[in-house]
Design a protein around this motif. Sequence first.
Motif, PDB file in Angstrom:
ATOM      1  N   LYS A  14      27.298  29.025  63.220  1.00  0.00           N
ATOM      2  CA  LYS A  14      28.238  28.677  62.157  1.00  0.00           C
ATOM      3  C   LYS A  14      29.116  27.498  62.561  1.00  0.00           C
ATOM      4  O   LYS A  14      29.350  26.579  61.754  1.00  0.00           O
ATOM      5  CB  LYS A  14      29.109  29.898  61.834  1.00  0.00           C
ATOM      6  CG  LYS A  14      30.091  29.653  60.694  1.00  0.00           C
ATOM      7  CD  LYS A  14      30.904  30.902  60.419  1.00  0.00           C
ATOM      8  CE  LYS A  14      31.915  30.650  59.291  1.00  0.00           C
ATOM      9  NZ  LYS A  14      32.734  31.856  59.018  1.00  0.00           N
ATOM     10  N   ILE A  17      27.041  24.308  62.416  1.00  0.00           N
ATOM     11  CA  ILE A  17      26.822  23.868  61.033  1.00  0.00           C
ATOM     12  C   ILE A  17      28.074  23.178  60.491  1.00  0.00           C
ATOM     13  O   ILE A  17      27.996  22.115  59.855  1.00  0.00           O
ATOM     14  CB  ILE A  17      26.429  25.070  60.142  1.00  0.00           C
ATOM     15  CG1 ILE A  17      25.046  25.593  60.534  1.00  0.00           C
ATOM     16  CG2 ILE A  17      26.442  24.661  58.668  1.00  0.00           C
ATOM     17  CD1 ILE A  17      24.641  26.854  59.806  1.00  0.00           C
ATOM     18  N   ILE A  18      29.238  23.758  60.772  1.00  0.00           N
ATOM     19  CA  ILE A  18      30.493  23.151  60.326  1.00  0.00           C
ATOM     20  C   ILE A  18      30.692  21.780  60.977  1.00  0.00           C
ATOM     21  O   ILE A  18      31.101  20.809  60.324  1.00  0.00           O
ATOM     22  CB  ILE A  18      31.677  24.088  60.631  1.00  0.00           C
ATOM     23  CG1 ILE A  18      31.566  25.372  59.800  1.00  0.00           C
ATOM     24  CG2 ILE A  18      33.009  23.384  60.351  1.00  0.00           C
ATOM     25  CD1 ILE A  18      32.600  26.416  60.143  1.00  0.00           C
ATOM     26  N   TRP A  20      28.379  19.726  62.132  1.00  0.00           N
ATOM     27  CA  TRP A  20      27.440  18.757  61.559  1.00  0.00           C
ATOM     28  C   TRP A  20      27.851  18.334  60.153  1.00  0.00           C
ATOM     29  O   TRP A  20      27.600  17.194  59.749  1.00  0.00           O
ATOM     30  CB  TRP A  20      26.034  19.325  61.557  1.00  0.00           C
ATOM     31  CG  TRP A  20      25.334  19.166  62.880  1.00  0.00           C
ATOM     32  CD1 TRP A  20      25.044  20.134  63.790  1.00  0.00           C
ATOM     33  CD2 TRP A  20      24.856  17.940  63.429  1.00  0.00           C
ATOM     34  NE1 TRP A  20      24.411  19.596  64.885  1.00  0.00           N
ATOM     35  CE2 TRP A  20      24.285  18.246  64.690  1.00  0.00           C
ATOM     36  CE3 TRP A  20      24.855  16.617  63.000  1.00  0.00           C
ATOM     37  CZ2 TRP A  20      23.716  17.270  65.515  1.00  0.00           C
ATOM     38  CZ3 TRP A  20      24.293  15.648  63.820  1.00  0.00           C
ATOM     39  CH2 TRP A  20      23.730  15.974  65.055  1.00  0.00           C
ATOM     40  N   CYS A  21      28.486  19.225  59.418  1.00  0.00           N
ATOM     41  CA  CYS A  21      28.974  18.864  58.081  1.00  0.00           C
ATOM     42  C   CYS A  21      30.042  17.776  58.155  1.00  0.00           C
ATOM     43  O   CYS A  21      30.147  16.918  57.263  1.00  0.00           O
ATOM     44  CB  CYS A  21      29.531  20.088  57.369  1.00  0.00           C
ATOM     45  SG  CYS A  21      28.263  21.264  56.830  1.00  0.00           S
ATOM     46  N   PHE A  22      30.839  17.812  59.228  1.00  0.00           N
ATOM     47  CA  PHE A  22      31.843  16.770  59.421  1.00  0.00           C
ATOM     48  C   PHE A  22      31.229  15.500  59.998  1.00  0.00           C
ATOM     49  O   PHE A  22      31.681  14.389  59.710  1.00  0.00           O
ATOM     50  CB  PHE A  22      32.956  17.271  60.350  1.00  0.00           C
ATOM     51  CG  PHE A  22      33.942  18.175  59.678  1.00  0.00           C
ATOM     52  CD1 PHE A  22      34.960  17.658  58.890  1.00  0.00           C
ATOM     53  CD2 PHE A  22      33.863  19.548  59.836  1.00  0.00           C
ATOM     54  CE1 PHE A  22      35.875  18.486  58.263  1.00  0.00           C
ATOM     55  CE2 PHE A  22      34.765  20.398  59.208  1.00  0.00           C
ATOM     56  CZ  PHE A  22      35.777  19.867  58.417  1.00  0.00           C
ATOM     57  N   LEU A  24      27.931  14.377  59.743  1.00  0.00           N
ATOM     58  CA  LEU A  24      26.892  13.709  58.957  1.00  0.00           C
ATOM     59  C   LEU A  24      27.412  12.552  58.096  1.00  0.00           C
ATOM     60  O   LEU A  24      26.763  11.494  58.044  1.00  0.00           O
ATOM     61  CB  LEU A  24      26.156  14.734  58.090  1.00  0.00           C
ATOM     62  CG  LEU A  24      25.124  15.598  58.832  1.00  0.00           C
ATOM     63  CD1 LEU A  24      24.537  16.653  57.904  1.00  0.00           C
ATOM     64  CD2 LEU A  24      24.015  14.724  59.417  1.00  0.00           C
ATOM     65  N   PRO A  25      28.558  12.697  57.403  1.00  0.00           N
ATOM     66  CA  PRO A  25      29.042  11.530  56.635  1.00  0.00           C
ATOM     67  C   PRO A  25      29.299  10.313  57.515  1.00  0.00           C
ATOM     68  O   PRO A  25      28.948   9.181  57.146  1.00  0.00           O
ATOM     69  CB  PRO A  25      30.338  12.047  55.998  1.00  0.00           C
ATOM     70  CG  PRO A  25      30.158  13.532  55.936  1.00  0.00           C
ATOM     71  CD  PRO A  25      29.390  13.889  57.167  1.00  0.00           C
TER      72      PRO A  25
END
Length: 297
Positions: A14, A17-18, A20-22, A24-25
């Motif tokens: 988890k 994933i969090i 990578w969410c930050f 990736l942009p």
Amino acid sequence: MNRVNMDTRKKILKENIIAWCFLLPFLFFFMGFLLYPIIKGVELSLFDAILGGKNEFIGLANYKDLFQDKAFWEALFNTLFFVVISTPAIVLIGFAFALLINSTLKGRTFIRICFFSPYVLSMSVVTGLWIFIFQPYTGLITQLTMKLGVGEMYWLNTKWLVWIAILITTVWWTVGFDMILFLAGLQDIPDEIYEAAKIDGAGSGQSLFRITIPMLKSTISLVILLQTIASFKLFGQTYLMAGGGPGTHTRTIVHYIYETGFTNRKMGYAATMSFAFFIVVFIITMLQNKVFADKDN
């Protein structure tokens, strides 16, 4: 036990994933607007590419021409010259301003605003202002030199004087940024250290050289590094204030790359110079970083 391991793995997954969410942009913009143009530029340097025309693969011919291009080496020398004269001046003045506004001086907030406000101005506004100040006959500096008995001085049309004008303009425009970095470092130094030194009989000079400067080593190295890179990118001041003149006396490498690519439309050769310039800046930056790292150790 297996239940605990399963919960731990889910928690780690988890968190990843969090994260990578930050990330990736940023990675998207980094690859699209920085990494891809760099790779494309290196590829373009292997072609005889004309802006708006056909591209012809020529291998390393552009690099061969680069070593024989006297204009490139002159522009590189002009750039290195500016780095040598501007970096120490801006760093030292920024440090002095930071010491001034970090003291118990009245009106510190107003003084900080005055020192930093030029940094938020655009290049065209800054150069327009200083062109007016340095212009002959009616310029503020010219009026001052005439009153002092020196006479009229053609700052933007005389060799070496034009470098002084560009240096003054650059210092006035950018010194506020270095000042803020130094101020942040100064405010991280505990007041108790200065109080203990004062009790032991240390003067202001001893406190400066025995406490302030040693504790600002990391900040000083950062400011010098950033200022060196910024000085290497000199373009707007020389282009707008002197047009690279008199002659090509103030034409920097970025200015020459711009002329080659967008005036002469030789995009392949401009890409070659850009990549060579990147290598020069990278080597100098790494050497500088190693020197300061060794001093810190």
